[in-house]
Design an enzyme around this catalytic site. Structure first.
Site, short mmCIF file in Angstrom:
data_model
loop_
_atom_site.label_atom_id
_atom_site.label_comp_id
_atom_site.label_asym_id
_atom_site.label_seq_id
_atom_site.Cartn_x
_atom_site.Cartn_y
_atom_site.Cartn_z
N VAL A 32 0.83 -1.20 0.00
CA VAL A 32 0.00 0.00 0.00
C VAL A 32 0.87 1.26 0.00
O VAL A 32 0.50 2.28 -0.58
CB VAL A 32 -1.01 -0.05 1.17
CG1 VAL A 32 -0.35 0.14 2.52
CG2 VAL A 32 -2.13 0.95 0.96
N ASP A 33 2.03 1.19 0.64
CA ASP A 33 2.97 2.31 0.69
C ASP A 33 3.40 2.70 -0.73
O ASP A 33 3.37 3.89 -1.12
CB ASP A 33 4.19 1.87 1.52
CG ASP A 33 5.07 3.00 1.97
OD1 ASP A 33 4.71 4.17 1.75
OD2 ASP A 33 6.13 2.71 2.56
P1 ADP Z 1 2.54 -3.92 5.96
O1 ADP Z 1 4.01 -3.76 5.64
O2 ADP Z 1 2.09 -2.99 7.06
O3 ADP Z 1 2.15 -5.35 6.18
P2 ADP Z 1 1.46 -3.95 3.21
O4 ADP Z 1 1.38 -2.79 2.30
O5 ADP Z 1 2.36 -5.07 2.85
O6 ADP Z 1 1.81 -3.34 4.66
O7 ADP Z 1 0.01 -4.55 3.43
C1 ADP Z 1 -0.99 -3.97 4.22
C2 ADP Z 1 -2.34 -4.30 3.64
O8 ADP Z 1 -2.63 -3.39 2.57
C3 ADP Z 1 -2.46 -5.71 3.04
O9 ADP Z 1 -3.71 -6.27 3.46
C4 ADP Z 1 -2.47 -5.44 1.53
O10 ADP Z 1 -3.23 -6.41 0.82
C5 ADP Z 1 -3.16 -4.11 1.48
N1 ADP Z 1 -2.95 -3.29 0.27
C6 ADP Z 1 -1.95 -3.35 -0.65
N2 ADP Z 1 -2.13 -2.42 -1.61
C7 ADP Z 1 -3.26 -1.74 -1.28
C8 ADP Z 1 -4.00 -0.66 -1.88
N3 ADP Z 1 -3.59 -0.08 -3.01
N4 ADP Z 1 -5.14 -0.24 -1.26
C9 ADP Z 1 -5.56 -0.81 -0.12
N5 ADP Z 1 -4.92 -1.82 0.49
C10 ADP Z 1 -3.79 -2.29 -0.08
#
Ligand code: ADP
Length: 169
Positions: A32-33
């Protein structure tokens, strides 16, 4: 405060604040980042560089730049290490601190991704229950926030979040 589940890409939401599940560097990453940095544009990275990072459990506010959201709250979730390393307390802190920053800019609406549930490995059911519980706590000084969206990226997470809301965390 109304808590609802929404499935899709958090970067497409027109809310006052979207929350980013960042890492301690605040300099972008995957998941998501990465999606948030791509959608917000390069100015976000430039701005984040000046913040000097963010410890796990804390949160930092930035403008939304090219997003429809006015602000981004970047918070750093714990890496799951089996559950005995303060993970739940730190994840609860992420939700509380993110909400407090949203309140500080008088946000009415906020959207959270499933913090720590991606590469950080936090078990989704536990994280969802904790999120609902913390976000349902009464706010010490009241809150301008009326709408909370818990964003699921997958159908599986959608169901887990709905279940957590149905059972009140
Ligand atoms: P972390 O490092 O905190 O685990 P991640 O980005 O790997 O963060 O994942 C956090 C959540 O965000 C996961 O459930 C992932 O499927 C979800 N995610 C990834 N991309 C997006 C997006 N564009 N919008 C919303 N949620 C997302």
């Amino acid at each position: 405060m109304h808590i609802q589940v929404w499935q899709g890409d958090i970067t497409s939401l027109e809310v006052d604040v979207i929350v980013n599940a960042a890492n301690e560097s605040l300099l972008g990453g995957g998941g998501v980042d990465g999606a948030i940095h791509r959608a917000a544009g390069p100015e976000l990275l430039e701005y984040c560089r000046r913040l000097g990072g963010c410890p796990t459990g804390e949160a930092r506010l930035t403008p939304g730049f090219n997003l429809l959201a006015r602000f981004i709250v970047h918070t750093v979730g714990p890496v799951w290490q089996g559950g005995q390393h303060d993970e739940a307390r730190l994840l609860a802190k992420c939700y509380r601190n993110a909400l407090a920053l949203a309140e500080s800019v008088d946000a009415h609406s906020i959207a959270f991704p499933a913090i720590s549930c991606g590469v950080y490995g936090y078990p989704a059911e536990h994280a969802a229950a904790l999120a609902v519980k913390v976000l349902s706590e009464p706010r010490p000084t009241g809150s301008a926030v009326q709408s909370v969206l818990l964003v699921a990226y997958s159908e599986a997470m959608h169901q887990i979040l709905e279940q957590a809301i149905a059972t009140g965390g």
